[in-house]
Design an enzyme around this catalytic site. Structure first.
Site, PDB file in Angstrom:
ATOM      1  CB  THR A 266      -1.007   0.240   1.156  1.00  0.00           C
ATOM      2  OG1 THR A 266      -0.169  -0.400   2.417  1.00  0.00           O
ATOM      3  CG2 THR A 266      -2.210  -0.931   1.049  1.00  0.00           C
TER       4      THR A 266
ATOM      5  N   GLY B 138      13.059  -9.838   5.801  1.00  0.00           N
ATOM      6  CA  GLY B 138      12.055  -9.096   5.751  1.00  0.00           C
ATOM      7  C   GLY B 138      11.971  -8.155   6.796  1.00  0.00           C
TER       8      GLY B 138
ATOM      9  CG  ASP C 111      11.253  -1.152   4.817  1.00  0.00           C
ATOM     10  OD1 ASP C 111      10.214  -1.390   5.107  1.00  0.00           O
ATOM     11  OD2 ASP C 111      12.050  -1.544   3.883  1.00  0.00           O
TER      12      ASP C 111
ATOM     13  CE1 TYR D 180       7.817  -3.795  -3.045  1.00  0.00           C
ATOM     14  CE2 TYR D 180       8.525  -2.304  -4.733  1.00  0.00           C
ATOM     15  CZ  TYR D 180       8.222  -2.523  -3.750  1.00  0.00           C
ATOM     16  OH  TYR D 180       7.867  -1.377  -2.638  1.00  0.00           O
TER      17      TYR D 180
HETATM   18  P1  ADP Z   1      16.239  -6.669   4.770  1.00  0.00           P
HETATM   19  O1  ADP Z   1      16.202  -5.158   4.774  1.00  0.00           O
HETATM   20  O2  ADP Z   1      14.733  -7.317   4.765  1.00  0.00           O
HETATM   21  O3  ADP Z   1      17.025  -7.340   5.879  1.00  0.00           O
HETATM   22  P2  ADP Z   1      17.581  -6.183   2.140  1.00  0.00           P
HETATM   23  O4  ADP Z   1      17.966  -7.193   1.337  1.00  0.00           O
HETATM   24  O5  ADP Z   1      16.684  -4.715   2.054  1.00  0.00           O
HETATM   25  O6  ADP Z   1      16.740  -7.161   3.415  1.00  0.00           O
HETATM   26  O7  ADP Z   1      18.862  -5.902   2.988  1.00  0.00           O
HETATM   27  C1  ADP Z   1      19.872  -6.923   3.464  1.00  0.00           C
HETATM   28  C2  ADP Z   1      21.267  -6.332   3.078  1.00  0.00           C
HETATM   29  O8  ADP Z   1      21.701  -5.199   3.988  1.00  0.00           O
HETATM   30  C3  ADP Z   1      22.262  -7.391   3.054  1.00  0.00           C
HETATM   31  O9  ADP Z   1      22.457  -8.022   1.671  1.00  0.00           O
HETATM   32  C4  ADP Z   1      23.483  -6.776   3.337  1.00  0.00           C
HETATM   33  O10 ADP Z   1      23.980  -5.965   2.545  1.00  0.00           O
HETATM   34  C5  ADP Z   1      23.041  -5.584   4.576  1.00  0.00           C
HETATM   35  N1  ADP Z   1      23.195  -6.161   5.569  1.00  0.00           N
HETATM   36  C6  ADP Z   1      22.235  -6.548   6.629  1.00  0.00           C
HETATM   37  N2  ADP Z   1      22.486  -6.895   7.958  1.00  0.00           N
HETATM   38  C7  ADP Z   1      24.103  -7.022   7.614  1.00  0.00           C
HETATM   39  C8  ADP Z   1      24.903  -7.598   8.604  1.00  0.00           C
HETATM   40  N3  ADP Z   1      24.699  -8.107   9.796  1.00  0.00           N
HETATM   41  N4  ADP Z   1      26.175  -7.575   7.984  1.00  0.00           N
HETATM   42  C9  ADP Z   1      26.597  -7.060   6.626  1.00  0.00           C
HETATM   43  N5  ADP Z   1      25.598  -6.629   6.022  1.00  0.00           N
HETATM   44  C10 ADP Z   1      24.233  -6.696   6.367  1.00  0.00           C
HETATM   45 MG    MG Z   2      15.540  -3.870   3.306  1.00  0.00          MG
END
Ligand code: ADP
Ligand code: MG
Length: 371
Positions: free
Chosen positions: A23, A113, A161, A210
């Site tokens: 939404t 997520g 987010d 998406y």
């Molecule tokens: P979400 O926001 O749902 O967790 P995203 O794909 O938007 O998924 O973001 C995930 C990305 O954020 C990972 O691919 C990495 O680049 C970064 N990231 C998140 N947590 C970590 C972490 N603990 N260490 C390193 N990179 C991280």
């Molecule tokens: Mg994300």
């Protein structure tokens, strides 16, 4: 003030999309909450020409550095793009970012997520603003971090987010309006919590699917001659059914229904009627499955198991869909048993191991003491 070794430490949480599916980019409504888990950023000004980025994480073993006197450049797929994008746009706002070292830690699963990406962005911005003794209004900060994710990282996410990571409040749900980009807080009635249960399947197709859904929603709004699907009604949609492909009709039906269900959930919170709240979540999942087609076999299995488990009042896929997790509303007194039952039954049915984690709404981003 001793300016040679200024430091600041921030914490920014992950979030759960409780209801309001796709939404945000239709200028509609979402209920969400911030989590107790998130990302910490410790920033220390240093004598150097460089900015150093470190993440205490298996996903990011190496230190990254770049000259503090140049514009940051993106590296495809790297975690560093999240803080670098924030640095770039904070500078555009006039913030001076001195040579420094930023150390990140996280207790939030990445890519589950729960929005670890926004948590990194908000933690970076909160710490860097504090380092220079500056402030930005919360929604301006959310927009700046979304811009980093949209334009620097290249992910076309809405404002959910970042806004939730900043504005969350313990014990409360956020009701976000994505036209006015404002929010209200509603207390979650005591005795309830949310279980987040990963399906074990990453949202691998999420990019293309998406954007395709986004295009279909905009197409429906164009045919209905409204600014966004937020302004559409079921009766207008029915009347225009023969002017759009059947698939576009179903996408619009989901979005119009989602906005109504968010309103039903707000009324349920005000009336302390969590059975009605849970029912709206369950209806949301059915609509995702039938009309928006962003569920998967695994998510449907998990959903069916969750809603037939004692103590669960409702469940739905959370986030973009096409994989990812289910969120369930549970009675706190029964949540621990429900979590075990759901994981056991999911393993029996699909062969996939999962864990149902209980969450209560927590506070948004904040500064932490540096020692
Ligand atoms: P979400 O926001 O749902 O967790 P995203 O794909 O938007 O998924 O973001 C995930 C990305 O954020 C990972 O691919 C990495 O680049 C970064 N990231 C998140 N947590 C970590 C972490 N603990 N260490 C390193 N990179 C991280
Ligand atoms: Mg994300």
């Amino acid at each position: 003030m001793n300016t040679s070794r200024r430091t600041a430490k921030s914490f920014a949480p992950g979030r759960i999309e409780i209801i309001g599916n796709h939404t945000d980019y239709n200028q509609g409504f979402v209920l969400s909450c911030a989590l107790p888990q998130g990302v910490e950023a410790f920033v220390e000004q240093i004598e150097s020409d460089n900015i150093f980025l470190n993440f205490t994480s298996d996903l990011a073993p190496e230190e990254f550095s770049f000259s503090a006197f140049t514009e940051p450049q993106a590296t495809p797929g790297a975690w560093t793009n999240y803080p670098l994008g924030v640095i770039k746009y904070l500078r555009e706002e006039g913030l001076e970012i001195p040579p420094c070292r930023i150390q990140f830690t996280s207790n939030l699963p990445a890519g589950a997520g729960l929005s670890s990406s926004a948590a990194i962005e908000i933690a970076t911005a909160t710490a860097l603003l504090a380092l220079s003794g500056t402030n930005l209004p919360p929604m301006d900060l959310a927009r700046l971090c979304r811009r980093a994710e949209n334009e620097f990282v290249g992910v076309n996410c809405g404002l959910l987010d970042q806004a939730t990571s900043i504005c969350g409040k313990a014990g409360h749900l956020l009701h976000l309006d994505f036209r006015s980009e404002t929010y209200e807080l509603y207390p979650l009635p005591p005795g309830h919590l949310f279980l987040v249960i990963p399906s074990g399947m990453k949202h691998s197709l999420v990019g293309g699917e998406y954007n395709e859904r986004r295009t279909q929603c905009y197409e429906a709004a164009r045919v209905l001659n409204v600014r966004a699907l937020r302004d559409a009604t079921f009766s207008a949609l029915e009347a225009a059914a023969d002017q759009m492909p059947e698939m576009v009709f179903r996408r619009a039906r989901h979005i119009i229904g989602e906005n109504q269900r968010v309103a039903e959930c707000v009324a349920a919170l005000q009336n302390n009627d969590m059975v009605a709240f849970g029912q709206a979540m369950t209806n949301s999942h059915q609509s995702s499955r039938l009309y928006f087609e962003n569920s998967t076999e695994e998510l449907d299995n998990l959903f069916e198991i969750a809603v037939s488990t004692p103590g669960v009042l409702g469940a739905r896929l959370t986030g973009g869909g096409f994989g990812g997790a289910v969120v369930a509303l549970a009675k706190a007194s029964k949540a621990s048993d429900a979590a075990k039952t759901i994981a056991t039954r999911y393993l029996q049915r699909t062969g996939i191991h999962t864990t149902a984690t209980p969450y209560v709404p927590a506070d948004g981003a904040r500064l932490l003491p540096t020692h």
